[in-house]
Design an enzyme around this catalytic site. Structure first.
Site, PDB file in Angstrom:
ATOM      1  N   ASP A   1       0.825  -1.214   0.000  1.00 29.05           N
ATOM      2  CA  ASP A   1       0.000   0.000   0.000  1.00 29.05           C
ATOM      3  C   ASP A   1       0.860   1.265   0.000  1.00 29.05           C
ATOM      4  OD1 ASP A   1       0.884  -0.792   2.570  1.00 29.05           O
ATOM      5  OD2 ASP A   1      -0.454   0.691   3.474  1.00 29.05           O
ATOM      6  N   GLU A   2       0.295   2.316  -0.546  1.00 27.53           N
ATOM      7  CA  GLU A   2       0.826   3.684  -0.397  1.00 27.53           C
ATOM      8  C   GLU A   2       2.331   3.799  -0.662  1.00 27.53           C
ATOM      9  OE1 GLU A   2      -1.875   5.864   2.865  1.00 27.53           O
ATOM     10  OE2 GLU A   2      -0.691   4.242   3.709  1.00 27.53           O
TER      11      GLU A   2
HETATM   12  C1  ACM Z   1      -3.638   1.451   4.482  1.00 22.12           C
HETATM   13  O1  ACM Z   1      -4.494   1.945   5.239  1.00 22.12           O
HETATM   14  N1  ACM Z   1      -2.615   2.165   4.085  1.00 22.12           N
HETATM   15  C2  ACM Z   1      -3.761   0.082   3.991  1.00 22.12           C
END
Ligand code: ACM
Length: 490
Positions: free
Chosen positions: A300-301
């Site tokens: 993620d991110e």
């Molecule tokens: C997330 O909340 N960055 C998965």
């Protein structure tokens, strides 16, 4: 209405006297070795429910008498046609409580029902005459717990597991690594916890799970029918690793420790040979330590990772996990790199969702954690003293009223294998703060995960959940009395 959350497939109040579990009660199992073994294991859980130890007897040697709890394994348990291994039938009649299930996990789900039906009376606990026939809608019913931003030690995580078991949840996803801390001992890389676990958000104390701690948590979870999924977040959210392992940085210099709450600034570097060695060491050790089939690789991110680097690292991480016999899980962004994560977890409906339908068409499974419903670190309302608000305020009804198969437009509903709540801990430092965010909202997400669509209804839920708070208080869990429910007797 019987106060059972999540709502069962079928629950019927019967005529007849309640059953009463007392010091004379026995746990009577079916005669097979598996049933006797399960009885011995479950005697502890029953003992915790009724505040007294309970002896184990065998059904073929000792016919049940009033006050006994019978546990049997039988394929025919549960609703007609149900195939979930967690299906069970619960009967309280003629003073005897009987739980029949298709597996030991099904017995554990039946015991969670027992936990919500018993009421303290003089000398023991009473259970009304009832029949409950039940099975889950989704196979994956989880909670993701961030122990990286603030560390929560083994005893706290065990308390969370107890709470999960009472709501028939079966997956604990531990977010073990992030910019602020590395929380799992890696035998081949001791520096990760020696240097990467010393602090947390705000500069407070750090901490980590040793190999033995992690094994102990998995054993405790397993006894409650819960699988632990470790997450090693890659290639972003890696500042703690970049601090502990200087060779992961292009300049060879360790990154400074980070105690803020920004995201998206750290990244592994696909062009460094040290990166592959790191991934092989860490993921190999994590796979070896993990009892269940899944390991989560994050994904993620990764705002500071060039797309080619992102694809290369996610691909390599998934390949290493597969080599070690594990099923790779990733956040939804990983769906953009085909052939990597076998399970993807949707968290942000503001990120383009098109790759998810394509991934599902190729056999990828999807777990739903939409932040506006399932992120239990969001504030309940404006001014709430704990939590964040980037996904808005999430009141109890927001956590309840949503349909997992409709989060991603165009996604094949059969690709949705489950629902997972998540609690991130930037603002949470104690177990009391943590459970204040979980309760009551975790009960709402648990119902979205367990109960059939046609059985889900806010008014019914509000009526059933309103009586649960004395149990939480008896167990010592802090909770938030959301004004959306008229909490019985409070
Ligand atoms: C997330 O909340 N960055 C998965």
């Amino acid at each position: 209405m019987l106060p059972i959350v999540p709502r069962p497939v079928e629950a019927t109040l019967l005529d007849g006297a309640p059953s009463v579990l007392t010091s004379q009660s026995r746990l009577v199992t079916g005669p097979s070795a598996e049933e006797v073994g399960a009885g011995v294991l479950l005697a502890n859980l029953v003992g915790a429910l009724i505040d007294r130890s309970i002896s184990v007897a065998r059904l073929d040697e000792e016919p049940p008498r009033p006050g006994d709890l019978v546990l049997r394994l039988d394929e025919s348990a549960g609703p007609q046609g149900a195939t979930s291994t967690e299906r069970y039938t619960f009967d309280s009649r003629d003073g005897v409580v009987e739980i029949v299930a298709a597996s030991v996990d099904g017995l554990v789900r039946g015991m969670a029902t027992l936990g919500q039906l018993l009421e303290p009376v003089v000398g023991g606990y009473s259970i009304p005459a009832v029949r409950v026939v039940d099975a889950p809608r989704f196979a994956w019913r989880g909670l993701s717990l961030d122990v990286a931003r603030h560390f929560f030690a083994v005893e706290d995580v065990k308390r969370v597991l107890q709470l999960m078991a009472r709501l028939k949840l079966n997956v604990l996803h531990l977010h073990l690594t992030d910019d602020q801390g590395w929380r799992l001992e890696i035998p081949s890389r001791p520096e990760l916890t020696r240097l990467g676990a010393t602090t947390s958000v705000g500069g407070g104390p750090g901490g980590f799970f040793s190999v033995e701690d992690f094994a102990e948590l998995q054993t405790f979870a397993h006894a409650r029918g819960i699988t632990v999924i470790p997450e090693i977040d890659l290639p972003g959210h890696t500042n703690a690793a970049l601090h502990a392992c200087p060779e992961l940085n292009a300049d060879g210099e360790p990154k400074p420790v980070y105690t803020g709450i920004e995201v998206g600034f750290s990244s592994l570097d696909a062009s460094l040979p040290a990166t592959e060695r790191f991934l092989r060491d860490v993921l190999g050790d994590v796979a070896a330590m993990t009892r269940g089939p899944w390991v989560h690789l994050g994904g993620d991110e990764a705002h500071d990772t060039p797309p080619e680097d992102y694809a290369a690292i996610v691909r390599l991480a998934a390949e290493i996990l597969r080599e070690h016999g594990k099923v790779p899980v990733g956040w939804q962004e990983a769906a953009g790199v085909p052939g990597t994560a076998q399970v993807v977890q949707v968290w942000h409906t503001g990120i383009p969702l098109e790759p998810l339908a394509a991934a599902a068409a190729s056999g990828v499974q999807v777990v739903m954690s939409p932040a506006e419903h399932a992120y239990l670190d969001m504030k309940y309302h404006e001014g709430f003293p704990l939590g964040l608000e980037w996904a808005g305020f999430v009141e109890l009804r927001d956590s309840y009223e949503w349909e997992p198969t409709e989060v991603v437009p165009g996604l094949d509903p059969d690709a949705v294998v489950g629902v997972e709540a998540a609690v991130w801990t930037e603002t949470l430092t104690t177990l009391d703060e943590l459970t204040t965010m979980l309760l009551p909202r975790l009960t709402a997400v648990a119902e979205a995960a367990w109960s059939a669509r046609e059985r889900r209804d806010w008014d019914s839920y509000a009526e059933r959940v309103r009586g649960l708070w004395p149990r939480w208080e008896r167990l010592g869990f802090s909770w938030h009395p959301s004004p959306q429910v008229d909490w019985a007797g409070r």
